[in-house]
Design an enzyme around this catalytic site. Structure first.
Site, PDB file in Angstrom:
ATOM      1  N   ASP A  13       0.810  -1.226   0.000  1.00 27.91           N
ATOM      2  CA  ASP A  13       0.000   0.000   0.000  1.00 27.91           C
ATOM      3  C   ASP A  13       0.841   1.273   0.000  1.00 27.91           C
ATOM      4  O   ASP A  13       0.415   2.314   0.512  1.00 27.91           O
ATOM      5  CB  ASP A  13      -0.966   0.019   1.205  1.00 27.91           C
ATOM      6  N   LYS A  16       1.790   2.238  -5.111  1.00 28.03           N
ATOM      7  CA  LYS A  16       2.319   1.706  -6.382  1.00 28.03           C
ATOM      8  C   LYS A  16       1.406   2.060  -7.566  1.00 28.03           C
ATOM      9  O   LYS A  16       1.878   2.470  -8.618  1.00 28.03           O
ATOM     10  CB  LYS A  16       2.471   0.168  -6.280  1.00 28.03           C
ATOM     11  N   GLY A  40      -4.645  -4.042  -3.850  1.00 25.48           N
ATOM     12  CA  GLY A  40      -5.600  -2.984  -4.162  1.00 25.48           C
ATOM     13  C   GLY A  40      -4.773  -1.771  -4.534  1.00 25.48           C
ATOM     14  O   GLY A  40      -4.117  -1.189  -3.671  1.00 25.48           O
ATOM     15  N   HIS A  41      -4.734  -1.439  -5.809  1.00 22.68           N
ATOM     16  CA  HIS A  41      -3.890  -0.343  -6.283  1.00 22.68           C
ATOM     17  C   HIS A  41      -4.784   0.826  -6.700  1.00 22.68           C
ATOM     18  O   HIS A  41      -5.618   0.690  -7.590  1.00 22.68           O
ATOM     19  CB  HIS A  41      -3.020  -0.816  -7.459  1.00 22.68           C
ATOM     20  N   THR A  42      -4.574   1.966  -6.029  1.00 27.11           N
ATOM     21  CA  THR A  42      -5.470   3.103  -6.226  1.00 27.11           C
ATOM     22  C   THR A  42      -4.855   4.140  -7.156  1.00 27.11           C
ATOM     23  O   THR A  42      -3.680   4.492  -7.024  1.00 27.11           O
ATOM     24  CB  THR A  42      -5.769   3.772  -4.864  1.00 27.11           C
ATOM     25  N   THR A 129      -6.058 -11.570   3.288  1.00 25.47           N
ATOM     26  CA  THR A 129      -7.171 -10.830   2.681  1.00 25.47           C
ATOM     27  C   THR A 129      -8.345 -11.759   2.366  1.00 25.47           C
ATOM     28  O   THR A 129      -9.363 -11.305   1.869  1.00 25.47           O
ATOM     29  CB  THR A 129      -6.714 -10.136   1.385  1.00 25.47           C
ATOM     30  N   GLN A 223       1.903  -5.970  -3.251  1.00 26.14           N
ATOM     31  CA  GLN A 223       2.339  -6.102  -1.858  1.00 26.14           C
ATOM     32  C   GLN A 223       3.651  -5.312  -1.665  1.00 26.14           C
ATOM     33  O   GLN A 223       3.848  -4.325  -2.342  1.00 26.14           O
ATOM     34  CB  GLN A 223       2.512  -7.574  -1.448  1.00 26.14           C
ATOM     35  N   GLY A 301     -10.869  -2.803   3.374  1.00 24.75           N
ATOM     36  CA  GLY A 301     -11.429  -1.731   4.198  1.00 24.75           C
ATOM     37  C   GLY A 301     -10.934  -1.749   5.643  1.00 24.75           C
ATOM     38  O   GLY A 301     -11.333  -0.914   6.454  1.00 24.75           O
ATOM     39  N   ASP A 332       2.423  14.661   2.275  1.00 19.83           N
ATOM     40  CA  ASP A 332       1.405  15.598   2.764  1.00 19.83           C
ATOM     41  C   ASP A 332       0.721  15.111   4.042  1.00 19.83           C
ATOM     42  O   ASP A 332       0.201  15.921   4.811  1.00 19.83           O
ATOM     43  CB  ASP A 332       0.339  15.823   1.678  1.00 19.83           C
TER      44      ASP A 332
HETATM   45  P1  GDP Z   1      -0.767   0.464  -3.532  1.00 18.36           P
HETATM   46  O1  GDP Z   1      -1.380  -0.832  -3.092  1.00 18.36           O
HETATM   47  O2  GDP Z   1       0.705   0.496  -3.314  1.00 18.36           O
HETATM   48  O3  GDP Z   1      -1.133   0.837  -4.953  1.00 18.36           O
HETATM   49  O4  GDP Z   1      -1.393   1.581  -2.587  1.00 18.36           O
HETATM   50  P2  GDP Z   1      -2.950   1.732  -2.153  1.00 18.36           P
HETATM   51  O5  GDP Z   1      -3.709   2.234  -3.314  1.00 18.36           O
HETATM   52  O6  GDP Z   1      -3.430   0.488  -1.493  1.00 18.36           O
HETATM   53  O7  GDP Z   1      -2.830   2.790  -0.990  1.00 18.36           O
HETATM   54  C1  GDP Z   1      -2.301   4.055  -1.197  1.00 18.36           C
HETATM   55  C2  GDP Z   1      -3.383   5.086  -0.810  1.00 18.36           C
HETATM   56  O8  GDP Z   1      -2.784   6.343  -0.665  1.00 18.36           O
HETATM   57  C3  GDP Z   1      -4.452   5.265  -1.874  1.00 18.36           C
HETATM   58  O9  GDP Z   1      -5.663   5.573  -1.260  1.00 18.36           O
HETATM   59  C4  GDP Z   1      -3.929   6.431  -2.691  1.00 18.36           C
HETATM   60  O10 GDP Z   1      -4.973   7.152  -3.351  1.00 18.36           O
HETATM   61  C5  GDP Z   1      -3.311   7.269  -1.613  1.00 18.36           C
HETATM   62  N1  GDP Z   1      -2.153   8.077  -2.029  1.00 18.36           N
HETATM   63  C6  GDP Z   1      -1.167   7.771  -2.901  1.00 18.36           C
HETATM   64  N2  GDP Z   1      -0.217   8.740  -2.909  1.00 18.36           N
HETATM   65  C7  GDP Z   1      -0.629   9.664  -2.010  1.00 18.36           C
HETATM   66  C8  GDP Z   1      -0.069  10.886  -1.531  1.00 18.36           C
HETATM   67  O11 GDP Z   1       1.022  11.298  -1.921  1.00 18.36           O
HETATM   68  N3  GDP Z   1      -0.778  11.549  -0.569  1.00 18.36           N
HETATM   69  C9  GDP Z   1      -1.964  11.106  -0.095  1.00 18.36           C
HETATM   70  N4  GDP Z   1      -2.585  11.829   0.844  1.00 18.36           N
HETATM   71  N5  GDP Z   1      -2.516   9.962  -0.517  1.00 18.36           N
HETATM   72  C10 GDP Z   1      -1.857   9.243  -1.460  1.00 18.36           C
HETATM   73  P1  IMO Z   2      -0.966  -4.091  -2.314  1.00 21.76           P
HETATM   74  O1  IMO Z   2      -0.516  -4.617  -3.648  1.00 21.76           O
HETATM   75  C1  IMO Z   2      -1.047  -4.612   2.016  1.00 21.76           C
HETATM   76  C2  IMO Z   2      -1.191  -8.709   3.532  1.00 21.76           C
HETATM   77  C3  IMO Z   2      -2.458  -9.166   4.234  1.00 21.76           C
HETATM   78  C4  IMO Z   2      -1.878 -10.192   5.170  1.00 21.76           C
HETATM   79  C5  IMO Z   2      -0.767 -10.833   4.366  1.00 21.76           C
HETATM   80  C6  IMO Z   2      -1.172 -12.133   3.681  1.00 21.76           C
HETATM   81  O2  IMO Z   2      -2.248  -3.350  -2.369  1.00 21.76           O
HETATM   82  O3  IMO Z   2       0.139  -3.343  -1.637  1.00 21.76           O
HETATM   83  P2  IMO Z   2      -2.713 -12.741   1.609  1.00 21.76           P
HETATM   84  O4  IMO Z   2      -4.144 -12.405   1.305  1.00 21.76           O
HETATM   85  O5  IMO Z   2      -1.747 -12.262   0.578  1.00 21.76           O
HETATM   86  O6  IMO Z   2      -2.519 -14.193   1.925  1.00 21.76           O
HETATM   87  O7  IMO Z   2      -2.386 -11.958   2.982  1.00 21.76           O
HETATM   88  O8  IMO Z   2      -0.400  -9.883   3.382  1.00 21.76           O
HETATM   89  N1  IMO Z   2      -1.409  -8.161   2.164  1.00 21.76           N
HETATM   90  C7  IMO Z   2      -1.316  -6.869   1.858  1.00 21.76           C
HETATM   91  N2  IMO Z   2      -1.102  -5.790   2.640  1.00 21.76           N
HETATM   92  N3  IMO Z   2      -1.155  -4.449   0.672  1.00 21.76           N
HETATM   93  C8  IMO Z   2      -1.344  -5.511  -0.131  1.00 21.76           C
HETATM   94  O9  IMO Z   2      -1.300  -5.430  -1.467  1.00 21.76           O
HETATM   95  C9  IMO Z   2      -1.473  -6.796   0.460  1.00 21.76           C
HETATM   96  N4  IMO Z   2      -1.682  -8.039  -0.025  1.00 21.76           N
HETATM   97  C10 IMO Z   2      -1.622  -8.871   1.029  1.00 21.76           C
HETATM   98  O10 IMO Z   2      -3.078  -8.094   4.890  1.00 21.76           O
HETATM   99  O11 IMO Z   2      -1.268  -9.538   6.266  1.00 21.76           O
HETATM  100 MG    MG Z   3      -2.919  -1.504  -1.844  1.00 18.76          MG
END
Ligand code: GDP
Ligand code: IMO
Ligand code: MG
Length: 423
Positions: A13, A16, A40-42, A129, A223, A301, A332
């Site tokens: 998270d 990416k 979950g990539h946002t 997850t 991850q 969530g 930020d």
């Molecule tokens: P990923 O799994 O690595 O793609 O990351 P996620 O999408 O799970 O989580 C990153 C969260 O941070 C998302 O809700 C993004 O919209 C948010 N985000 C990404 N870059 C920034 C930033 O520079 N500032 C803030 N406030 N939010 C960010």
């Molecule tokens: P992104 O790509 C954060 C964590 C789970 C759990 C462990 C094993 O969005 O960064 P799994 O379902 O893979 O067997 O769970 O890994 N986990 C993540 N944590 N971001 C993720 O993906 C994750 N994918 C799995 O919360 O601790």
């Molecule tokens: Mg994520």
């Protein structure tokens, strides 16, 4: 041409999805190499937020191929839902998305096994997850798995039934675990039909031919390094290699063809699910980071655990991945903090350590912090790094000094536009 890689240096998270979207115009192909719908990539642009799970984060750009590699595990149900969410954006999925025939399929019974196994672990649960990731990779390495290429074979249903039978036999050994598989199968078979209508390829051939033709490829990790099956905080990890080496096995790219490795991290640190997290803050500071950073899982969530940046863990991740440049995200989120802390080493059993001990789960790891002055201003409107407050630049310089890799990108908000190049 070499393949560049973007991957997470913490526990996932890191942001990416956002950075892959920002970098996509520089590439011809974006390729996911491991993980599955646990990710979950946002991405955010033009006021809309998109969350992708299986589909690579380059999908919103024209003229770019998005490839799901052999190292990825696909749940046809989640995949179909993702496609439905993309429908309003008129993306020609059949021509823009290609899927490896060697990618493994997550069956409904894999999800049941994940749930049963987690329930049986009780307080030692991984905090998975519940997307069926572990059981699917277990079947892959156990040589029982079903792959995307199998859906085109005449005996696909037989193979499916044989694997489900195996799973049901295992499920019998879990006490009080009730399920209704038939209820889950309809949607899954529908998803298989959708997969059949898309473009399945021999992705290692596809990518190597593309490289030869001079195409630029970016590999998108899922991850983070500390969740890697070999190098993460085992057993509290995911079931794939999230590190640069995973690009080689998950896409069929030779190690000598790896180019730049972009390591991405938050200006602080989060973790979702169970397991060690030395810099975790269980106080109001942790809560403030969670609220300011909206740290709730994109896939489940769940509230994310929050803490300060952990430099020894990041140095380890940089070493394992061969990181050549860094992207710092969510600066930020720290706007309102007078002081920022960075963990520079640990004390374990009274002894200083600069890397995580093997038995991190059973020993007490006390982080040692250095305090760094905060910038105390709103960064979200910044459009150039030159205009950034000196305290932010000092934090970046401090990190570069410790990590010995340049920070080339600083992110100051979730939108595509809130991205600053530092050099
Ligand atoms: P990923 O799994 O690595 O793609 O990351 P996620 O999408 O799970 O989580 C990153 C969260 O941070 C998302 O809700 C993004 O919209 C948010 N985000 C990404 N870059 C920034 C930033 O520079 N500032 C803030 N406030 N939010 C960010
Ligand atoms: P992104 O790509 C954060 C964590 C789970 C759990 C462990 C094993 O969005 O960064 P799994 O379902 O893979 O067997 O769970 O890994 N986990 C993540 N944590 N971001 C993720 O993906 C994750 N994918 C799995 O919360 O601790
Ligand atoms: Mg994520």
């Amino acid at each position: 041409m070499k393949v560049d890689v973007l991957l997470g240096l913490q526990w996932g998270d890191e942001g990416k999805g956002k950075i892959v979207d920002v970098l996509t115009p520089q590439y011809d192909i974006i390729a996911r190499f491991q993980g599955g719908p646990n990710a979950g990539h946002t991405l955010e642009f033009e006021g809309v937020k998109h969350v992708l799970h299986t589909i690579p984060s380059g999908i919103f750009h024209g003229n770019v191929i998005n490839l799901i590699g052999n190292g990825v595990v696909i749940d046809p149900v989640v995949f179909q839902k993702e496609l439905e969410k993309l429908a309003p954006f008129n993306i020609d999925i059949k021509s823009r998305l290609v899927i490896s025939k060697k990618a493994h399929l997550i069956l409904p019974s894999h999800r049941l096994l994940d749930a049963a196994s987690e329930a049986a672990k009780g307080k030692n649960k991984i905090g998975s997850t519940l997307k069926g990731i572990g059981p699917t990779y277990m079947d892959k390495t156990g040589r029982n798995g079903l792959r995307v290429g199998d859906i085109f074979l005449p005996n696909f249903k037989e193979k499916y039934d044989a694997l489900v039978e195996k799973h049901e036999n295992i499920l019998k050994h879990f006490d009080n675990f009730e399920y209704n598989l038939a209820e889950m199968e309809g949607a899954w078979m529908e998803g298989i039909e959708i997969l059949r209508s898309l473009t399945a390829v021999d992705s290692e051939q596809y990518l190597n031919a593309a490289m030869k033709a001079g195409k630029k490829i970016l590999a998108e990790g899922a991850q983070g390094t500390m969740l890697d099956i070999d190098f993460g905080t085992y057993p509290y990890v995911t079931s794939s290699n999230t590190v640069t080496a995973g690009t080689c096995t998950g896409l069929g790219i030779a190690p000598s063809r790896i180019g730049d490795v972009i390591g991405i991290f938050k200006a602080y640190c989060t973790r979702v699910g169970s397991g060690p997290f030395p810099t975790e803050l269980l106080d109001e500071v942790g809560e403030q980071i969670r609220q300011e950073g909206r740290e709730f899982g994109s896939t489940t969530g769940r509230p994310r655990r929050c803490g300060w940046i952990d430099l020894p863990a990041m140095k380890y991740a940089i070493m394992i991945n061969g990181v050549t440049e860094l992207a710092m995200m969510k600066a930020d989120v720290l706007d309102k903090f007078d002081t920022i802390r960075a963990c520079t080493k640990y004390i374990v059993d009274g002894v200083e350590m600069d890397y995580l001990p093997y038995d991190i789960d059973s020993v007490e790891v006390t982080p040692v912090y250095e305090d760094i002055p905060g910038w105390g201003t709103d960064l979200t409107g910044l459009t150039s790094y030159a205009a950034a407050p000196q305290a932010l630049k000092d934090y970046v310089t401090y990190l570069e000094r410790h990590l010995e890799v340049p920070v080339t990108t600083v992110s100051v908000g979730p939108d595509r536009k809130q991205t600053l190049a530092t050099k």
